[in-house]
Design an enzyme around this catalytic site. Structure first.
Site, short mmCIF file in Angstrom:
data_model
loop_
_atom_site.label_atom_id
_atom_site.label_comp_id
_atom_site.label_asym_id
_atom_site.label_seq_id
_atom_site.Cartn_x
_atom_site.Cartn_y
_atom_site.Cartn_z
N GLY A 26 0.81 -1.22 0.00
CA GLY A 26 0.00 0.00 0.00
C GLY A 26 0.84 1.26 0.00
N GLY A 27 1.93 1.26 -0.77
CA GLY A 27 2.87 2.37 -0.72
C GLY A 27 2.59 3.50 -1.68
N SER B 171 0.01 5.73 -1.73
CA SER B 171 -0.69 6.93 -1.25
C SER B 171 -0.75 6.90 0.27
CB SER B 171 -2.11 6.98 -1.83
OG SER B 171 -2.87 5.86 -1.40
N ASP C 190 -2.62 -6.52 -6.22
CA ASP C 190 -3.76 -6.58 -5.31
C ASP C 190 -3.39 -7.57 -4.22
OD1 ASP C 190 -6.14 -7.06 -3.97
OD2 ASP C 190 -7.37 -7.12 -5.79
N ASN D 237 1.36 -2.40 5.42
CA ASN D 237 0.65 -1.14 5.62
C ASN D 237 -0.73 -1.11 4.98
OD1 ASN D 237 0.33 1.97 5.76
ND2 ASN D 237 0.39 1.55 3.57
N SER E 162 -4.32 -0.22 14.10
CA SER E 162 -5.16 0.97 14.22
C SER E 162 -5.66 1.08 15.65
CB SER E 162 -6.36 0.89 13.27
OG SER E 162 -7.31 1.90 13.58
N TYR F 96 -13.24 -4.20 10.05
CA TYR F 96 -11.93 -3.54 10.07
C TYR F 96 -11.35 -3.57 11.48
CZ TYR F 96 -8.59 0.40 9.68
OH TYR F 96 -7.48 1.20 9.71
N ALA G 299 -10.11 -7.04 12.26
CA ALA G 299 -8.84 -7.32 11.59
C ALA G 299 -7.68 -6.64 12.29
CB ALA G 299 -8.92 -6.89 10.12
N LYS G 300 -7.86 -5.37 12.67
CA LYS G 300 -6.79 -4.64 13.31
C LYS G 300 -6.48 -5.19 14.70
CE LYS G 300 -5.81 -1.77 10.02
NZ LYS G 300 -4.49 -1.81 9.34
#
Length: 250
Positions: free
Chosen positions: A17-18, A20, A65, A92, A144, A157, A160-161
């Protein structure tokens, strides 16, 4: 100004995920240290932000992906063939799409976990052999503080975190004997362009700052600073830990 960690020069860093947001800040930060940076992003157009970071060592971009584990492993093999075995892995990439409980399907749930948790295990699996050969490595899993606070509106979410914290501890325990460290980096609400566009209403920002001890919005650079520390020998005896960068939110 970003601190310099001389031991990161010429290390091979792989970031998911680099293209943005926080990921782009991570790419810039590690490139500024003289690291050999490679990153994946699902959308090629995101990567225009990464141009001209370090003319001597342009980051290697691979479109991928991460829900496709075969493609993710292939990308890591390409990095190893091009730059060498990975020294620092940063998981990330994430998707914090909001959703209700009532209308959420099994496919929706699986897609969220397949983005926000599953790749973290399999990317670690893919770099393990190279790190064992080097007898050293640092794996950083982005979590997170939504998992610590139990924030509403995206339970898949948050789940998962929370799983990332458990996975981090388990991996750290299992591969520590190879001098490979695994830590979780837990951001608060970081004001990326996506957050500003989709969720950061004036009311939401006001409420966030009210609950933070530090009354300043968190930036992508704040998270990059912490990642450099976790990747470097400055944190050589830290593993299985969660480093929280959330302005003291309660």
């Amino acid at each position: 100004m970003i601190s310099q960690y001389t031991d990161l020069k010429n290390t091979v860093v792989f970031i998911t995920g680099g293209g943005s947001g926080i990921g782009a800040a991570l790419v810039r930060a590690f490139a500024s240290q003289g690291a050999k940076v490679a990153f994946v992003s699902i959308q090629k157009e995101h990567c225009v932000q990464i141009e001209e970071i370090n003319p001597q060592q342009e980051p290697l971009f691979i479109q991928c992906d991460i829900r496709d584990i075969s493609a993710l492993k292939k990308a890591i093999r390409e990095v190893e063939d091009t730059l060498g075995d990975v020294d620092v892995l940063i998981n990330n990439a994430a998707d914090d799409k909001r959703h209700s409980i009532e209308n959420y399907s099994v496919d929706d749930w699986d897609n969220s976990l397949n983005t926000n948790l599953r790749p973290h295990f399999f990317s670690a699996q893919a770099v393990l052999s190279g790190m064992k050969k080097k007898k050293k490595g640092s794996i950083i899993n982005l979590g997170s503080n939504s998992a610590l606070l139990g924030l509403p509106d995206y339970p898949s979410y948050v789940a998962a975190k929370a799983g990332i914290i458990g996975l981090t501890k388990a991996l750290a325990r299992e591969i520590g004997r190879h001098n490979i460290r695994v830590n979780a980096l837990i951001p608060g609400w970081v004001m990326t362009d996506k957050q500003k566009r989709d969720w950061a209403t004036p009311e939401a920002i006001k409420e966030c700052l009210r609950s933070q001890s530090l009354k300043t919005l968190i930036t992508e650079t704040d998270i990059a600073h912490a990642a450099l520390f976790l990747a470097s020998d400055a944190s050589s005896m830290m593993t299985g830990q969660s480093l929280i960068v959330d302005g003291g939110r309660v």
